[in-house]
Enzyme design. Structure first.
Site, mmCIF file in Angstrom:
data_model
loop_
_atom_site.group_PDB
_atom_site.id
_atom_site.type_symbol
_atom_site.label_atom_id
_atom_site.label_comp_id
_atom_site.label_asym_id
_atom_site.label_seq_id
_atom_site.Cartn_x
_atom_site.Cartn_y
_atom_site.Cartn_z
ATOM 1 N N ALA A 68 0.851 -1.181 0.000
ATOM 2 C CA ALA A 68 0.000 0.000 0.000
ATOM 3 C C ALA A 68 0.892 1.238 0.000
ATOM 4 O O ALA A 68 2.087 1.163 0.307
ATOM 5 C CB ALA A 68 -0.911 -0.001 1.223
ATOM 6 N N GLY A 114 -0.128 -5.166 0.583
ATOM 7 C CA GLY A 114 -1.307 -5.122 -0.272
ATOM 8 C C GLY A 114 -1.107 -5.816 -1.604
ATOM 9 O O GLY A 114 -2.064 -6.300 -2.204
ATOM 10 N N GLU A 117 -1.700 -9.397 -0.931
ATOM 11 C CA GLU A 117 -3.140 -9.548 -0.730
ATOM 12 C C GLU A 117 -3.896 -9.492 -2.054
ATOM 13 O O GLU A 117 -4.868 -10.231 -2.257
ATOM 14 C CB GLU A 117 -3.639 -8.460 0.219
ATOM 15 C CG GLU A 117 -3.150 -8.665 1.651
ATOM 16 C CD GLU A 117 -3.512 -7.513 2.558
ATOM 17 O OE1 GLU A 117 -4.283 -7.733 3.511
ATOM 18 O OE2 GLU A 117 -3.028 -6.381 2.334
ATOM 19 N N GLU A 137 3.575 -6.048 7.207
ATOM 20 C CA GLU A 137 2.897 -4.985 7.948
ATOM 21 C C GLU A 137 3.319 -4.902 9.405
ATOM 22 O O GLU A 137 3.356 -3.808 10.000
ATOM 23 C CB GLU A 137 1.380 -5.166 7.858
ATOM 24 C CG GLU A 137 0.775 -4.882 6.493
ATOM 25 C CD GLU A 137 0.748 -6.108 5.576
ATOM 26 O OE1 GLU A 137 0.063 -6.046 4.549
ATOM 27 O OE2 GLU A 137 1.411 -7.122 5.910
#
Length: 260
Positions: A68, A114, A117, A137
């Site tokens: 992200a 992300g 993911e 993270e």
């Protein structure tokens, strides 16, 4: 076709190509990119009969999606709207996971946070042997928020999911293949060819059967499992495509599926 800033979208021979195009940011997922993915999968190509599959990749050769956009996320967190950001990301990735045709991630570099993911939300994953994976993270004092704690668990099992999530360690493509995170790990020159081969093979199958198979398999993780499979089987078996497929099998010829 809609105008996009951060993704490149094109249809070639029935395959929708979606390229995350922020190479200077290693294709990091900011909110604009997420909104554009929502437009692609939730509106522009939702239920499209023009396409038989989707290939998602990242621009350049360094990253699929490196995570992200942390600078943007810091601002969101400071506003106390982290939950809303997580739910928005989850909803976008649900659109991909539940898409009516197979979505394949061609992972050409870093797939972190992300990015990992996003790959997990896809139905199939083919990695270049230079790819790297991880959910780092925890190094920032947060957790995966776009479905990583759920889908990583589903794909590689609880023990490995906990290890990767709690250590934040990266793994290479070979290890990702060994633990089942990706379907194939191949030299970069061969990875795209394999991805296209998979999508082309699936494109020859009954479209309704493909769609309902995706739905039924997803249902297992939503707790509907066998009842959802029975419903999906009923839909597929009542379609014209099944009559054509059965007739072609008996007559020893190639089926001419029409998606009806």
């Amino acid at each position: 076709m809609s105008n996009y800033q951060n993704v490149i979208v094109a249809v070639e021979a029935g395959i929708l190509h979606v390229t995350i195009n922020r190479p200077k940011a290693l294709n990091a997922l900011n909110q604009q990119t997420m909104r554009e993915l929502e437009q692609v999968f939730g509106k522009e190509y939702k239920d499209s009969k023009e396409i038989t599959g989707v290939l998602i990749t990242g621009s350049g050769d360094r990253a699929f999606v490196a995570g992200a956009d942390i600078k943007e996320f810091i601002g969101v967190a400071a506003e106390g709207s982290g939950r809303e950001m997580s739910e928005m990301g989850q909803n976008v990735f649900f659109l991909i996971e539940r898409f009516h045709v197979p979505v394949l991630a061609l992972i050409n570099g870093f797939a972190l946070g992300g990015g990992c993911e996003l790959a997990l939300a896809c139905h199939l994953r083919v990695a270049a042997d230079t790819a790297k994976f991880g959910q780092p993270e925890v190094n920032l004092g947060i957790i995966p928020g776009y479905g990583g704690t759920q889908r990583l668990n589903q794909v590689v099992g609880k023990g490995k999911a906990i290890e990767l999530t709690l250590t934040g360690n990266m793994i290479d493509a070979q290890e990702a293949h060994r633990i089942g995170l990706v379907n194939y790990a191949l030299p970069a020159a061969e990875a795209k060819a394999k991805a296209m081969e998979l999508l082309s093979t699936i494109a020859t199958k009954g479209p309704i059967a493909v769609r309902e198979s995706i739905s039924a398999i997803n249902a297992y993780y939503a707790g509907s499992d066998f009842a959802a499979e029975a419903e999906a089987f009923g839909i597929a078996s009542g379609a014209e495509d099944f009559a054509e497929g059965a007739a072609a099998f008996v007559e020893k010829r190639k089926a001419n599926f029409k998606g009806k």
